[in-house]
Every structure is written in structure tokens, then in C-alpha cells.
Design a protein around this motif. Sequence first.
Motif, short mmCIF file in Angstrom:
data_model
loop_
_atom_site.label_atom_id
_atom_site.label_comp_id
_atom_site.label_asym_id
_atom_site.label_seq_id
_atom_site.Cartn_x
_atom_site.Cartn_y
_atom_site.Cartn_z
N LYS A 188 7.32 20.78 6.12
CA LYS A 188 6.23 21.75 6.28
C LYS A 188 5.24 21.67 5.11
CE LYS A 188 8.88 24.95 9.13
NZ LYS A 188 9.57 26.27 9.19
N LEU A 189 5.75 21.39 3.92
CA LEU A 189 4.87 21.20 2.77
C LEU A 189 4.00 19.95 2.96
CD1 LEU A 189 7.41 22.05 -0.07
CD2 LEU A 189 5.35 23.36 0.47
N LEU A 190 4.61 18.88 3.44
CA LEU A 190 3.88 17.63 3.66
C LEU A 190 2.82 17.78 4.74
CD1 LEU A 190 6.80 15.02 3.53
CD2 LEU A 190 5.20 15.61 1.71
N ALA A 191 3.09 18.65 5.73
CA ALA A 191 2.15 18.86 6.84
C ALA A 191 1.17 19.99 6.55
CB ALA A 191 2.93 19.17 8.11
N SER A 192 1.21 20.55 5.34
CA SER A 192 0.33 21.64 4.94
C SER A 192 0.56 22.92 5.75
CB SER A 192 -1.15 21.22 5.03
OG SER A 192 -1.98 22.09 4.28
N LEU A 193 1.75 23.07 6.29
CA LEU A 193 2.12 24.32 6.96
C LEU A 193 2.63 25.34 5.95
CD1 LEU A 193 3.96 22.81 10.07
CD2 LEU A 193 1.63 23.69 9.95
N THR A 217 0.82 -1.21 0.00
CA THR A 217 0.00 0.00 0.00
C THR A 217 0.86 1.26 0.00
OG1 THR A 217 -1.70 -1.18 1.26
CG2 THR A 217 -1.86 1.22 1.19
N GLU A 218 0.55 2.16 -0.92
CA GLU A 218 1.26 3.43 -0.99
C GLU A 218 0.60 4.43 -0.04
OE1 GLU A 218 3.06 5.39 -4.81
OE2 GLU A 218 1.03 6.21 -4.53
N ILE A 219 1.37 4.94 0.91
CA ILE A 219 0.85 5.87 1.91
C ILE A 219 1.12 7.33 1.55
CG2 ILE A 219 0.98 6.57 4.34
CD1 ILE A 219 -0.47 3.91 3.85
N LEU A 220 2.25 7.59 0.95
CA LEU A 220 2.60 8.97 0.57
C LEU A 220 3.13 8.98 -0.85
CD1 LEU A 220 3.17 11.99 1.27
CD2 LEU A 220 5.43 11.25 2.07
N LYS A 221 2.61 9.91 -1.63
CA LYS A 221 3.13 10.11 -3.00
C LYS A 221 3.36 11.60 -3.20
CE LYS A 221 2.35 9.18 -7.91
NZ LYS A 221 3.68 8.57 -8.07
N VAL A 222 4.58 11.96 -3.50
CA VAL A 222 4.98 13.35 -3.76
C VAL A 222 5.43 13.41 -5.21
CG1 VAL A 222 6.57 15.20 -3.14
CG2 VAL A 222 5.67 13.68 -1.36
N ASP A 223 4.85 14.35 -5.96
CA ASP A 223 5.16 14.42 -7.39
C ASP A 223 5.51 15.84 -7.80
OD1 ASP A 223 5.37 13.48 -10.06
OD2 ASP A 223 3.36 14.22 -10.49
N ASN A 224 6.76 16.03 -8.24
CA ASN A 224 7.24 17.27 -8.84
C ASN A 224 6.97 18.49 -7.96
OD1 ASN A 224 8.58 18.70 -10.85
ND2 ASN A 224 6.71 19.07 -12.03
N LEU A 225 7.37 18.39 -6.70
CA LEU A 225 7.11 19.45 -5.72
C LEU A 225 8.10 20.60 -5.86
CD1 LEU A 225 4.93 19.54 -3.48
CD2 LEU A 225 6.70 18.84 -1.87
N ILE A 229 -1.74 11.75 0.45
CA ILE A 229 -1.54 11.00 1.69
C ILE A 229 -2.65 9.97 1.82
CG2 ILE A 229 -1.35 11.12 4.20
CD1 ILE A 229 -0.43 14.03 3.87
N ASN A 230 -2.27 8.70 1.78
CA ASN A 230 -3.22 7.58 1.88
C ASN A 230 -4.38 7.72 0.89
OD1 ASN A 230 -3.91 5.07 3.01
ND2 ASN A 230 -5.33 6.02 4.46
N GLY A 231 -4.06 8.17 -0.31
CA GLY A 231 -5.05 8.27 -1.37
C GLY A 231 -5.78 9.60 -1.46
N PHE A 232 -5.51 10.52 -0.53
CA PHE A 232 -6.20 11.81 -0.51
C PHE A 232 -5.24 12.94 -0.90
CE2 PHE A 232 -8.43 9.19 2.68
CZ PHE A 232 -9.70 9.18 2.10
N ASN A 233 -5.67 13.75 -1.87
CA ASN A 233 -4.87 14.87 -2.34
C ASN A 233 -4.85 15.97 -1.29
OD1 ASN A 233 -4.42 17.56 -3.76
ND2 ASN A 233 -4.01 16.14 -5.44
N LEU A 234 -3.65 16.39 -0.89
CA LEU A 234 -3.52 17.37 0.19
C LEU A 234 -4.10 18.73 -0.19
CD1 LEU A 234 -2.47 17.86 3.05
CD2 LEU A 234 -0.23 18.40 2.06
N HIS A 235 -4.17 19.04 -1.48
CA HIS A 235 -4.71 20.32 -1.92
C HIS A 235 -6.23 20.28 -2.01
CE1 HIS A 235 -5.16 24.11 -4.02
NE2 HIS A 235 -5.81 23.49 -5.01
#
Length: 298
Positions: free
Chosen positions: A48-53, A2-10, A63-69
Amino acid sequence: MTEILKVDNLHKSFGKHEVIKGISFSLNQGEICGFIGPNGAGKSTTFKLLASLLIPDFGTIVINGFNLHSQREKALSNLSCSIEAPGLYTELSGYDNLSLIGKLRNCKKEDIIKAADFTGIGAALKRKVGSYSMGMKQRLILAMCILPKPKLLLLDEPTNGLDPTGVLEFRETLKQIVIQQNTTVLISSHILGELDKVCNRFLFIKDGKLVNDAYRSKDISYRYRLATNNNLLALSLLLQLPETELVSQVGNELEITFNTDEALTKALSLLVSEKLLIKNITAITNSSEEEYRSIFYG
């Protein structure tokens, strides 16, 4: 897996200064990943980007299938973090501090007690946090992080201020969190030797870019070369240890592979008890420190 975190071209800039330059990576369930780089490389900004700060200029975080934006609340419900020494209410008890997090994350009273017990807070739970040692405060912060049973845990310099006993206890607690809660951990630390003992993967960041992604087997092997005054006897003794995976003769030395980092101390004690003279011992395990030197110092 299971993929928990995916970061793409940040990407992230402050004014004209681009700090994060197209970072992409993913983490799977149960991974403990060390995030390594020198000061100013972009570690804290990434966290801070990953935590939405902070809000990225470009790129996606899932994060776990949900787009942080676009699904921020759902994404953050799967995340806990400790970044830059989070504040504690020192006039409140440890229990009251945990209760505040519990109310925000819909946790039950028994969850609070369980998190406190798991992190070894014990009787200190009823005391004011202002009376806590640095080590006890770190335990409380970790309890606050694991209370909602997050899928993803971000830890920024979690062993700062801990004595050697506290560091050891933290390491073992973190391993148990991953085992029992199946949590994925991204951890940043300047103590590379500690990351070696707990991580099964390492991401290296330099000047805002990921420059290496190194995996390590969960069944970590620790390799050494050892010379004694009687290598034949030493070989026979070492093979009796359950932690020994392999012993071979290489020239005038023995090459030994253990399956735990504690095995070396046990092995040396055994050899000394048998009156063997240890002439030389050299670690040949590839470590995060060696990788760091290669990347940042050539």
C-alpha cells in the motif's frame, strides 16, 4: 541494468505501533521478486505504501526515476497493482471494465483487445463480469494491470481462488508479460511453491523488517537425488534428456540437475517406461519454503 524501484529507509506506524521499520531495497528491470512473510509481517502495508494508498512516516520510494512523494503522478504512471482483490463492476462487461482503466491511462482500443487476448479472456470479454468464474475475474484483473504497460507491477495474492489449471496459466502469462513488456514484478503469495516456479529473487519480511534477500539465477537449476534398481542404466537414460544438465553418482544414489521444473516428470516417465524401479527420490533444491522455515522457524 535499469533500476525500476528504489525503497530507502521506509517507516510506517499506526498510532504507537510501528509496522514498517526501515525497509530498504531496489528492483531492476525484468526481475520477478517474491515478497514473503507471515501474516502481520508488513507485506500488505508495504504494498500500500508503494502504491501510494498509504503515506510513509519516513523514507523514500522512487519508481522508474520518479519520487513518489514529490513526483506522485509521474511515479504512479509507471505502476500498476492488484492489492486485496480490487473491485470489478459486475454489471458491466469485461470490455467496459478494461475501457474504464484505458480512459484513465490513455490507452487505445487496440491496447484493450491486446491485453484481453494476452491474458486469455477471449469471448468472455463481451459478457458481464458477474457471470465470470473466479479464474476469469483474475484474468481480467491481470489484463487491467498490464493494459498501460507498466514498468512496475505489484501483485498481492494473485492466485487466490484459482484452480490448478488457472494457477498454471497465470504463471505462464506472468512470465510472458515480463519477457514481452520488460516489466518488473513484486508478488506476494502464501503459496511458496508457486513463487519458486516464477520468481528469480525473494525478499523475506519479518516484524516489519527485511531479514533476507535471496537471488536465484534466471537459469534455475532443479536438483534431486534418485535411487533405482539399476543406476547405471538410469544415468545413461537421463543423459539423453535435453533438460538434464548434470548426472553424477553419489554413493548409492544419482544426483541430477535439471534446467526446468517440468523435467522431473519427464525423467520419471522415461525411467518407468524402461521398467526401472524407482526406490527413492529427494529434492535438494534450495526453495523459498526451505528459506522460510529457516528464517521463521529456526
